[in-house]
Design a protein around this motif. Sequence first.
Motif, short mmCIF file in Angstrom:
data_model
loop_
_atom_site.label_atom_id
_atom_site.label_comp_id
_atom_site.label_asym_id
_atom_site.label_seq_id
_atom_site.Cartn_x
_atom_site.Cartn_y
_atom_site.Cartn_z
N GLU A 91 16.56 11.95 0.09
CA GLU A 91 17.57 11.61 1.08
C GLU A 91 16.94 11.15 2.40
OE1 GLU A 91 20.87 11.40 0.26
OE2 GLU A 91 19.84 11.67 -1.66
N LYS A 92 15.82 11.72 2.76
CA LYS A 92 15.13 11.26 3.97
C LYS A 92 14.68 9.82 3.81
CE LYS A 92 13.42 15.77 5.57
NZ LYS A 92 12.22 16.61 5.79
N MET A 93 14.19 9.47 2.64
CA MET A 93 13.77 8.09 2.39
C MET A 93 14.97 7.14 2.45
SD MET A 93 10.93 8.26 -0.65
CE MET A 93 9.26 8.86 -0.36
N TRP A 94 16.08 7.55 1.83
CA TRP A 94 17.27 6.69 1.79
C TRP A 94 17.73 6.31 3.19
CZ3 TRP A 94 19.67 3.96 -1.85
CH2 TRP A 94 20.98 3.53 -1.63
N LEU A 95 17.66 7.24 4.11
CA LEU A 95 18.11 6.99 5.48
C LEU A 95 17.28 5.92 6.17
CD1 LEU A 95 18.87 10.64 6.68
CD2 LEU A 95 20.53 8.86 6.06
N GLU A 96 16.05 5.71 5.72
CA GLU A 96 15.18 4.74 6.37
C GLU A 96 15.19 3.37 5.70
OE1 GLU A 96 11.36 5.97 7.61
OE2 GLU A 96 11.95 8.04 7.97
N LEU A 97 15.96 3.22 4.64
CA LEU A 97 16.04 1.92 3.97
C LEU A 97 17.15 1.08 4.57
CD1 LEU A 97 15.78 2.97 0.19
CD2 LEU A 97 13.92 2.33 1.74
N ASP A 98 16.93 -0.24 4.62
CA ASP A 98 18.03 -1.12 5.03
C ASP A 98 18.88 -1.44 3.80
OD1 ASP A 98 16.79 -3.23 3.59
OD2 ASP A 98 15.68 -3.87 5.37
N GLU A 99 19.94 -2.20 4.00
CA GLU A 99 20.88 -2.46 2.90
C GLU A 99 20.23 -3.21 1.74
OE1 GLU A 99 23.89 -1.20 2.48
OE2 GLU A 99 23.46 -0.07 4.30
N ALA A 100 19.40 -4.17 2.05
CA ALA A 100 18.73 -4.93 0.99
C ALA A 100 17.78 -4.04 0.19
CB ALA A 100 17.97 -6.12 1.59
N GLU A 101 17.06 -3.18 0.91
CA GLU A 101 16.14 -2.27 0.23
C GLU A 101 16.91 -1.28 -0.64
OE1 GLU A 101 12.39 -2.03 3.37
OE2 GLU A 101 14.18 -0.80 3.71
N ARG A 102 18.05 -0.82 -0.17
CA ARG A 102 18.84 0.12 -0.96
C ARG A 102 19.32 -0.52 -2.26
NH1 ARG A 102 22.56 3.28 3.61
NH2 ARG A 102 20.79 4.41 4.60
N ALA A 103 19.76 -1.77 -2.15
CA ALA A 103 20.24 -2.47 -3.35
C ALA A 103 19.10 -2.64 -4.36
CB ALA A 103 20.82 -3.82 -2.96
N ARG A 104 17.93 -3.01 -3.88
CA ARG A 104 16.80 -3.19 -4.79
C ARG A 104 16.33 -1.86 -5.34
NH1 ARG A 104 11.22 -3.80 -4.94
NH2 ARG A 104 10.92 -3.49 -2.70
N ALA A 105 16.38 -0.79 -4.53
CA ALA A 105 15.97 0.53 -5.00
C ALA A 105 16.82 0.97 -6.19
CB ALA A 105 16.10 1.55 -3.86
N LEU A 106 18.10 0.68 -6.15
CA LEU A 106 18.98 1.06 -7.26
C LEU A 106 18.64 0.26 -8.51
CD1 LEU A 106 22.39 1.41 -5.38
CD2 LEU A 106 20.74 3.20 -6.00
N ARG A 107 18.30 -1.01 -8.32
CA ARG A 107 17.92 -1.83 -9.48
C ARG A 107 16.60 -1.34 -10.08
NH1 ARG A 107 19.42 -6.01 -5.93
NH2 ARG A 107 17.21 -6.60 -5.65
N GLU A 108 15.63 -1.05 -9.21
CA GLU A 108 14.34 -0.56 -9.68
C GLU A 108 14.52 0.78 -10.39
OE1 GLU A 108 11.54 -2.06 -9.60
OE2 GLU A 108 11.50 -3.47 -7.91
N GLY A 109 15.44 1.59 -9.89
CA GLY A 109 15.66 2.90 -10.47
C GLY A 109 16.16 2.83 -11.91
N GLU A 110 17.00 1.86 -12.20
CA GLU A 110 17.51 1.72 -13.57
C GLU A 110 16.36 1.49 -14.54
OE1 GLU A 110 20.46 -1.28 -13.82
OE2 GLU A 110 21.88 -0.26 -12.47
N ALA A 111 15.42 0.64 -14.16
CA ALA A 111 14.27 0.35 -15.03
C ALA A 111 13.38 1.58 -15.18
CB ALA A 111 13.48 -0.82 -14.47
N LEU A 112 13.18 2.33 -14.10
CA LEU A 112 12.34 3.51 -14.17
C LEU A 112 12.96 4.59 -15.05
CD1 LEU A 112 10.99 3.95 -10.51
CD2 LEU A 112 9.82 2.99 -12.50
N TYR A 113 14.25 4.81 -14.90
CA TYR A 113 14.92 5.82 -15.73
C TYR A 113 14.84 5.48 -17.21
CZ TYR A 113 16.96 8.99 -12.29
OH TYR A 113 17.12 9.96 -11.32
#
Length: 248
Positions: free
Chosen positions: A127-149
Motif C-alpha cells: 500500500e505504501k508503494m501504491w500511494l507513490e505511483l502515478d495513474e499510468a504506473e498504476r495501470a501498468r502495475a495491474l497489467r504486470e501483475g496479471e502476468a506474474l500471478y
Amino acid sequence: MELLTSILLTTAFVAGPTVPAPGAIEAVIAPSDRMHAADLDERARKSVNFPNELHRFYGSESAARGDWDEALDQFTKAARYADKYSQHRISLMYWHGVGVPRDPALAYAWADLAAERMYPSFIVLREKMWLELDEAERARALREGEALYAQYGDKVAKPRLAAMILRQNTQITGTRTGSITSKLQMHAPTPGEVAPMAASGYEMRDMYASWRLDPERYWAVEDAIWKDGSVEIGPAGKATQDAPAKGD
C-alpha cells in the motif's frame, strides 16, 4: 556499416545500466544476508528438497556479495515455488533500481504478489508503494501483475513446491526425531528499508520434522509466523530516483 555500428555503440552507452541512487543498496540489502559460510552450508543441506528455501538462501548470499544479477536469478527461482519473501526481495530491487533498472510499477506488481496471502507486513509495504505511483504506473502495475500471478501466484506455485515436498517422503530413511538446530527467520519489510528476518519464538527443526513433510502443515507454519509474529513497520520513505546513466 561503420555509421550503423557507431550509432548502436553510442545508443548502448547512453542507455546502459543505471547506477543505483545513494542509499539504494542499503535499502535493499538485509542484515540476514550476511550469514556465516558454515550457517549457509547447514541451511542449504537441510533445504535440499525445498527449492524455495534453497534458492532464497543463495539469493541472500549473492546479495551479500553484491552480485545482484545472481541474487535476482536465485530469488526468481525461489519465487516459482511460492516463496513470498523472495518475491518481496525482487520487489525491492525494482523499487530502488538495484541490479535492475528502476521500475516502480513492476516493483508494485511483485509486492502485490508477495502480499497474496494477506501477511500484514507485506500488505503495508504494497500500500505504501501504491500511494507513490502515478495513474499510468498504476495501470501498468495491474497489467504486470496479471502476468506474474500466472507464473508465480500460489495457484500455480504451491503445487510445484508440494510436489517437491511429497517426493522427498519416498526418499527419506532413518529417524525423524532430532533436536532443534536453527531458528526460522522471517522478514518485516518497508519500502525504504530491509529489516532482518525476525524469529519471534518459531524455530526450524530438523529437516525430517513432520510438519516439513506435509505441504499444508508447512504453509500453516509459514502463515503463523508471518501473520502472528512480532513485526515492526518503519516509516514510508519517498522512492529513490534513478541515478544518471553512465555517460550522461
